[in-house]
Design an enzyme around this catalytic site. Structure first.
Site, PDB file in Angstrom:
ATOM      1  N   TYR A  95      40.818  67.038 -18.465  1.00  0.00           N
ATOM      2  CA  TYR A  95      39.784  67.943 -17.735  1.00  0.00           C
ATOM      3  C   TYR A  95      39.712  68.263 -16.723  1.00  0.00           C
ATOM      4  CZ  TYR A  95      37.590  64.996 -21.505  1.00  0.00           C
ATOM      5  OH  TYR A  95      37.088  64.526 -22.821  1.00  0.00           O
ATOM      6  N   MET A 131      39.188  58.711 -20.402  1.00  0.00           N
ATOM      7  CA  MET A 131      38.705  57.344 -20.473  1.00  0.00           C
ATOM      8  C   MET A 131      39.577  56.769 -22.321  1.00  0.00           C
ATOM      9  SD  MET A 131      35.349  55.836 -23.130  1.00  0.00           S
ATOM     10  CE  MET A 131      34.030  56.725 -22.128  1.00  0.00           C
ATOM     11  N   LYS A 188      39.884  31.295  -9.917  1.00  0.00           N
ATOM     12  CA  LYS A 188      38.477  32.197  -9.690  1.00  0.00           C
ATOM     13  C   LYS A 188      38.673  33.622 -10.945  1.00  0.00           C
ATOM     14  CE  LYS A 188      38.682  34.442  -5.817  1.00  0.00           C
ATOM     15  NZ  LYS A 188      38.766  34.394  -3.565  1.00  0.00           N
ATOM     16  N   ARG A 197      29.981  35.258   6.740  1.00  0.00           N
ATOM     17  CA  ARG A 197      30.789  35.397   4.711  1.00  0.00           C
ATOM     18  C   ARG A 197      29.572  33.768   4.715  1.00  0.00           C
ATOM     19  NH1 ARG A 197      35.611  36.926   0.902  1.00  0.00           N
ATOM     20  NH2 ARG A 197      35.197  35.199   1.354  1.00  0.00           N
TER      21      ARG A 197
HETATM   22  C1  LIG Z   1      40.037  33.999  -3.111  1.00  0.00           C
HETATM   23  C2  LIG Z   1      39.977  33.226  -1.730  1.00  0.00           C
HETATM   24  C3  LIG Z   1      41.133  32.501  -1.704  1.00  0.00           C
HETATM   25  C4  LIG Z   1      42.254  33.320  -1.557  1.00  0.00           C
HETATM   26  O1  LIG Z   1      42.346  34.666  -1.727  1.00  0.00           O
HETATM   27  P1  LIG Z   1      44.075  34.765  -1.885  1.00  0.00           P
HETATM   28  O2  LIG Z   1      44.008  36.513  -1.113  1.00  0.00           O
HETATM   29  O3  LIG Z   1      43.787  36.051  -3.683  1.00  0.00           O
HETATM   30  O4  LIG Z   1      45.386  34.482  -1.303  1.00  0.00           O
HETATM   31  C5  LIG Z   1      41.616  31.330  -1.336  1.00  0.00           C
HETATM   32  N1  LIG Z   1      39.997  30.954  -0.583  1.00  0.00           N
HETATM   33  C6  LIG Z   1      38.808  31.092  -0.248  1.00  0.00           C
HETATM   34  C7  LIG Z   1      38.323  30.777  -0.208  1.00  0.00           C
HETATM   35  C8  LIG Z   1      38.843  32.583  -1.503  1.00  0.00           C
HETATM   36  O5  LIG Z   1      37.481  33.109  -1.350  1.00  0.00           O
END
Ligand SMILES: *Cc1c(COP(=O)(O)O)cnc(C)c1O
Length: 363
Positions: free
Chosen positions: A255, A303, A35, A130
């Site tokens: 800065y 920056m 992701k 969640r």
């Molecule tokens: C992002 C995610 C993971 C992976 O989590 P890590 O901490 O990066 O290993 C696993 N399961 C779900 C549902 C996630 O959203």
């Protein structure tokens, strides 16, 4: 000449880290979580390193399409499932498995017209609060899904809130086991931290879901570092020195003039700033490698530039290599976790925030 800054994605290290995950979960299948554009690495950049996984897990449908376009024919899991009815058509077209965490998603499935039933992962909320069904609703949700002609196999999943810390996973595991004990189907529980720290959660998983560990960051830093877990950095952010200044005692840098030289010193000006994804909040003293030698930043990050103490590297000059995180040419490492900790955050955020203007190469 292009601006001298570059990110490098290390294919062999991705393979190595995936193999480490497999060592921890020899009897489970492994979702490589890609992701957020593979945690900022770029899906196309990591694909060759991670194609040995059993499947890819992500949550953006455009990214899932990119994985299919790379030629991946194996499983893809949508971790948040469908957001609207149209997404289920994509699931059918691209053969995506998807999470079901709400009644609204079951309603969508019931309204979806397909001749090919879909593989779903029914998600339980075991305490993260969640996504997912409450333990008391799991059986009813499973029964409803099981009655739908649109649904093929049903797997079961949950997500841990504290696999990286002292609370651990026992309470959530017990709730999950209790609520699902007479339901059939494959199970998926463990993220990276659980895969590394909680073998019991791995034993209860047909599929583990490591993300951050695959990218070489320790999910429980600073309790453990990447080397402790046998993980290698998969992203290097490197730039070059574009100017050198000689400071006399009392001179300030950058800065706000918040760094004051307490003795004469040489500093290097580096072609990397917060617009490249290097956190502005990193204080003077944040570690950095110059020609592979550990030194520190001085003054405020701006920056497009930051400044480093050349005291420990007297031979450094314009053109010298500066490693902001990852691996230097001489083989020295600076973990992204160490920099992230000084920025008050985690390696995940720094990887994901690598700016689009930084050219990326795969090595
Ligand atoms: C992002 C995610 C993971 C992976 O989590 P890590 O901490 O990066 O290993 C696993 N399961 C779900 C549902 C996630 O959203």
């Amino acid at each position: 000449m292009p601006r001298p800054i570059q990110a490098t994605i290390h294919i062999q290290s991705l393979r190595h880290n995936l193999a480490q995950a497999r060592l921890r979960a020899p009897d489970a299948k492994v979702w490589a979580v890609v992701k957020a554009n593979a945690y900022g690495h770029g899906i196309e950049h990591v694909f060759d390193g991670l194609r040995g996984a059993d499947g890819f897990a992500l949550l953006d449908f455009a990214e899932a399409k990119r994985v299919r376009d790379l030629g991946w024919r194996g499983p893809i899991l949508m971790l948040e499932g469908a957001f609207e009815l149209r997404d289920l058509e994509l699931c059918s077209r691209l053969d995506l498995w998807h999470t079901v965490h709400s009644e609204a998603q079951i309603d969508m499935l019931a309204a979806h017209k397909t001749n090919v039933p879909q593989r779903v992962f029914l998600k339980m909320n075991s305490g993260m609060n969640r996504l997912g069904f409450a333990p008391s609703q799991m059986r009813a949700a499973w029964t409803r899904l099981n009655a739908l002609p649109q649904v093929d196999e049903i797997s079961l999943m949950t997500h841990f809130s504290d696999a990286d810390g002292p609370r651990g996973v026992a309470t959530q595991m017990a709730l999950f086991a209790q609520a699902t004990d007479d339901l059939p189907g494959e199970r998926s529980l463990a993220n990276s931290a659980a895969t590394l720290r909680h073998p019991d959660s791995v034993a209860a998983s047909d599929w583990v879901r490591p993300g951050i560990a695959i990218y070489g960051s320790a999910p429980d830093y600073p309790e453990h570092d990447a080397a402790h877990w046998g993980l290698q950095p998969t992203m290097t952010l490197a730039a070059k020195i574009i100017a050198v200044q000689a400071l006399s005692t009392g001179a300030t840098v950058g800065y706000g003039s918040n760094f004051v030289a307490d003795a004469p010193m040489r500093i290097g000006v580096v072609a990397c700033g917060y617009a490249d994804g290097y956190p502005r909040i990193c204080p003077s003293g944040t570690p950095v490698l110059v020609n592979g030698v550990r030194t520190r930043t001085v003054g405020r990050v701006s920056m497009d530039m930051l400044t480093v103490d050349l005291g420990p590297v007297p031979d450094a000059d314009v053109g010298s290599e500066v490693t902001l995180w990852g691996r230097a040419t001489n083989g020295a490492w600076l973990t992204i976790d160490e920099v992230a900790a000084l920025a008050g955050t985690v390696g995940y955020e720094l990887m994901c925030a690598l700016a689009a203007r930084v050219p990326v190469v795969v090595a």
